[in-house]
Design a protein around this motif. Structure first.
Motif, PDB file in Angstrom:
ATOM      1  N   THR A 118       0.921  -1.417  -0.245  1.00  0.00           N
ATOM      2  CA  THR A 118       0.152  -0.096   0.031  1.00  0.00           C
ATOM      3  C   THR A 118       0.786   1.157  -0.211  1.00  0.00           C
ATOM      4  O   THR A 118       1.687   1.385   0.808  1.00  0.00           O
ATOM      5  N   ASP A 152      -2.860   4.714  -2.770  1.00  0.00           N
ATOM      6  CA  ASP A 152      -3.666   3.697  -2.775  1.00  0.00           C
ATOM      7  C   ASP A 152      -4.722   3.881  -1.807  1.00  0.00           C
ATOM      8  O   ASP A 152      -6.141   3.802  -1.871  1.00  0.00           O
ATOM      9  N   TYR A 203      -4.778  -1.838   5.583  1.00  0.00           N
ATOM     10  CA  TYR A 203      -3.675  -1.349   4.696  1.00  0.00           C
ATOM     11  C   TYR A 203      -2.164  -1.875   5.445  1.00  0.00           C
ATOM     12  O   TYR A 203      -2.034  -1.566   6.451  1.00  0.00           O
TER      13      TYR A 203
END
Length: 337
Positions: free
Chosen positions: A8, A12, A29
């Motif tokens: 990540t 994102d 994440y």
């Protein structure tokens, strides 16, 4: 549904957070790249969301399955980094984002061509240093040049159309010719004809076992002296050792790549204070006629939006026991949740 996103980056989070609540998905994440060491982080999650340089070989997939993961949601189009046979055997469903913005990648390929040809990157640095001389900045007209396109899927089709707009003659090779392109003036030919006749060769095909090192010592010998080669697809389409030899002996006059055969350990990271130990990569960087970008061809607002939305749609459809055929690489057994 609980999903662990690996590899990540801040962008994102930005795009997935923008739409996650709309799809009622619970996302966690992880900055870690997915590999055998980080796979245990997926314990307790229904799905993992992976990117192009995440490792999804048999050992990793086995560990994910043992930890209860049922779905691999790729937020990319390519799936050459996934052991498809292992996923099938383990009953893991693999979905992807087959088309997020073909224009983004095609336009980036054109940007590489224009920058290399007109030496924009060198001119920019010169002017910043007060050097306004034009010596060694000459390029060539794209008009009436022959551009060879290997792969005319969605991205290749857009690229062909753009190059026709420059007044180029476009030759193409694809096992499955696009009739619409043929009707608009793109000429399909054998790969040998494309390589031998083109002033610029641009790769727009997926990486498969059959075309691994498609550009190698043999195919490079078929090309024109001083050819420009562009790759925005997958790094392993080009044999790095062979391209270094071709650059050194001036067979290849220009090389523009947004992907690299061994990019996994380098791309998407800030290594400006590190020693880069990949000798081939450093050799490529040293050539004045080579331009490398770090897999940013997809990186537009429109593409990132589509990646987030389609990935979230794939997660939602899995919960419902539904699939979009074009988005599904491997069908597994859907269990009730």
């Amino acid at each position: 549904m609980k999903t662990a996103l690996f590899s990540t980056k801040p962008y994102d989070r930005h795009y997935f957070d923008r739409y996650a609540s709309e799809y009622k998905q619970e996302l966690t994440y992880f900055e870690n790249r997915l590999d055998l060491r980080s796979a245990p982080l997926a314990g307790g999650y229904d799905a993992v969301c992976a990117f192009v340089n995440d490792q999804l070989d048999r050992p990793v997939l086995t560990l994910l399955a043992e930890n209860g993961v049922k779905l691999i949601a790729l937020r990319c189009a390519g799936y050459n980094h996934v052991d498809i046979d292992a996923a099938q055997e383990l009953g893991l469903i693999v979905v992807r984002v087959p088309a997020y913005s073909p224009h983004a990648v095609a336009e980036h390929a054109v940007a590489l061509i224009l920058t290399l040809n007109r030496k924009i990157h060198k001119a920019y640095n010169r002017v910043r240093e007060g050097n306004f001389a034009l010596d060694r900045l000459e390029g060539f007209d794209l008009y009436k040049k022959t551009v060879g396109v290997i792969g005319t899927g969605k991205i290749g089709q857009v690229f062909c159309t753009i190059m026709q707009g420059f007044g180029c003659r476009v030759l193409a090779y694809d096992p499955y010719p696009n009739e619409a392109l043929a009707q608009q003036g793109v000429t399909y030919a054998t790969i040998e004809e494309v390589l031998s006749q083109s002033d610029i060769v641009s790769l727009h095909c997926p990486l498969t076992p059959e075309n691994h090192h498609l550009i190698n010592a043999g195919t490079l010998r078929q090309m024109k002296e001083g050819v420009m080669l562009i790759n925005t697809s997958r790094g392993a389409l080009i044999d790095t050792k062979a391209i270094l030899h071709a650059l050194k002996h001036r067979k290849v006059g220009y090389l523009g790549i947004d992907v690299y055969e061994q990019e996994t350990d380098f791309f998407f990271q800030d290594l400006s204070e590190e020693i880069i130990t990949d000798d081939a990569l450093m050799r490529l960087i040293s050539f004045p006629n080579v331009l490398i970008t770090s897999h940013q061809g997809f990186f537009t607002e429109e593409a990132l939006t589509e990646i987030a939305r389609i990935t979230l749609t794939n997660l939602t459809n899995y919960e419902r026991g539904e699939f979009i055929e074009a988005n599904t690489v491997v069908h597994g057994q859907v269990t009730g949740r």
